[in-house]
Design an enzyme around this catalytic site. Structure first.
Site, PDB file in Angstrom:
ATOM      1  N   CYS A   1      -1.821  -7.564 110.916  1.00 45.57           N
ATOM      2  CA  CYS A   1      -1.029  -8.753 111.249  1.00 45.57           C
ATOM      3  C   CYS A   1      -1.889  -9.876 111.843  1.00 45.57           C
ATOM      4  O   CYS A   1      -2.606 -10.544 111.116  1.00 45.57           O
ATOM      5  CB  CYS A   1       0.118  -8.364 112.179  1.00 45.57           C
ATOM      6  SG  CYS A   1       1.461  -9.575 112.220  1.00 45.57           S
TER       7      CYS A   1
ATOM      8  N   ARG B   1      10.938 -15.650 109.304  1.00 45.85           N
ATOM      9  CA  ARG B   1      10.127 -14.448 109.428  1.00 45.85           C
ATOM     10  C   ARG B   1      10.505 -13.449 108.340  1.00 45.85           C
ATOM     11  O   ARG B   1      11.666 -13.351 107.929  1.00 45.85           O
ATOM     12  CB  ARG B   1      10.322 -13.789 110.799  1.00 45.85           C
ATOM     13  CG  ARG B   1       9.951 -14.654 111.977  1.00 45.85           C
ATOM     14  CD  ARG B   1       9.979 -13.871 113.277  1.00 45.85           C
ATOM     15  NE  ARG B   1       8.888 -12.920 113.370  1.00 45.85           N
ATOM     16  CZ  ARG B   1       7.655 -13.217 113.785  1.00 45.85           C
ATOM     17  NH1 ARG B   1       7.367 -14.452 114.153  1.00 45.85           N
ATOM     18  NH2 ARG B   1       6.715 -12.296 113.849  1.00 45.85           N
TER      19      ARG B   1
ATOM     20  N   HIS C   1       3.069  -2.796 110.179  1.00 44.54           N
ATOM     21  CA  HIS C   1       3.099  -2.111 111.461  1.00 44.54           C
ATOM     22  C   HIS C   1       3.695  -0.726 111.238  1.00 44.54           C
ATOM     23  O   HIS C   1       3.765  -0.230 110.121  1.00 44.54           O
ATOM     24  CB  HIS C   1       3.955  -2.901 112.460  1.00 44.54           C
ATOM     25  CG  HIS C   1       3.476  -4.285 112.717  1.00 44.54           C
ATOM     26  ND1 HIS C   1       2.389  -4.561 113.517  1.00 44.54           N
ATOM     27  CD2 HIS C   1       3.924  -5.494 112.278  1.00 44.54           C
ATOM     28  CE1 HIS C   1       2.201  -5.868 113.576  1.00 44.54           C
ATOM     29  NE2 HIS C   1       3.113  -6.455 112.833  1.00 44.54           N
TER      30      HIS C   1
END
Length: 254
Positions: free
Chosen positions: A94, A128, A191
């Site tokens: 990220c 997002r 993640h």
């Protein structure tokens, strides 16, 4: 004598959200199960890299965290570039994935320079990408994780995608790519933590580090003739459990 494998975790105070520290924990435990001694070095701004670096791991962070480490990371660029040229395996998630690229332009107009080890450029957006994601990689098979990012990352010709999106958004929600790879430097938005769900990636990082040390993971002895330890039963059990977890995670709705 037990072989020590040195892991460097970049900026654990600023760049360690969404459970990314679990990637370090996974590598440490898998190295132990395989009979090696992991030595973990936390690298924070102002520190020095250890003399020996076998694997480098970095996580995600907010824009403020990226700004806080930018100057130090730029100062570190030459050393990291030399390590990349020496085929040192690295995994950046990220925020540090973005900063290992050329530049990250945030949604509020700030430009954060990267170190260019990956040929990618990122632009922030207001929307997002959030949810479970499944990708397919020619090198690592099915990669499963969780994405939560506003950056839109575009790859240049100097990097190849880490995977192709099966379900989810990936780098930018448009071209079907996720992550990037150049030499043994890997970047990803996944993640989760990523490594517990994806043993092939853990194996790549560890096996590459071992080969760089003159140890063939598939053989029973090193180049100097000394024995390579066999994986413990705990390692085999964990691998089985990881495969079951992958099946469950891959079937979850986005």
């Amino acid at each position: 004598m037990t072989v020590q494998i040195h892991l460097v975790q970049l900026y654990p105070r600023q760049m360690n959200i969404y459970g990314d520290h679990g990637n370090v924990l996974t590598l440490r435990r898998q190295l132990e199960w395989r009979g090696f001694e992991p030595i973990v070095h936390d690298y924070n701004p102002g520190d020095r890299l250890p003399e020996r670096v076998d694997i480098i791991i970095g996580g995600g962070g907010q824009d403020s965290g990226q700004s806080a480490v930018q100057t130090d990371l730029l100062d570190l660029r030459s050393q990291l570039s030399d390590l990349a040229e020496a085929e040192t395996p690295m995994l950046m998630i990220c925020g540090l994935y973005q900063m290992f690229g050329h530049r990250f332009d945030t949604v509020d107009g700030q430009s954060i320079d990267g170190i260019g080890l990956l040929d990618v450029t990122t632009v922030g957006q207001t929307e997002r990408f959030i949810g479970n994601i499944v990708t397919q990689s020619s090198d690592f098979g099915r990669i499963i994780g969780y994405e939560n990012h506003s950056g839109r990352t575009m790859l240049g010709p100097g990097s190849t995608p880490l995977g192709t999106v099966v379900s989810g958004a990936g780098n930018n929600g448009e071209d079907g790519t996720e992550g990037a790879r150049s030499r043994n430097v890997l970047g990803s938005y996944l993640h989760g933590s990523l490594l517990p769900k994806n043993p092939a990636l853990s194996a790549f990082l560890i096996d590459t580090a071992l080969r760089n040390r003159g140890i063939d993971p598939s053989e029973s002895s090193r180049a100097d003739g000394s024995a390579v330890p066999s994986p413990s039963s705990a390692f085999e059990t964990a691998s089985t459990l990881a495969q079951r977890a992958r099946t469950d995670a891959g079937n979850r709705p986005r």
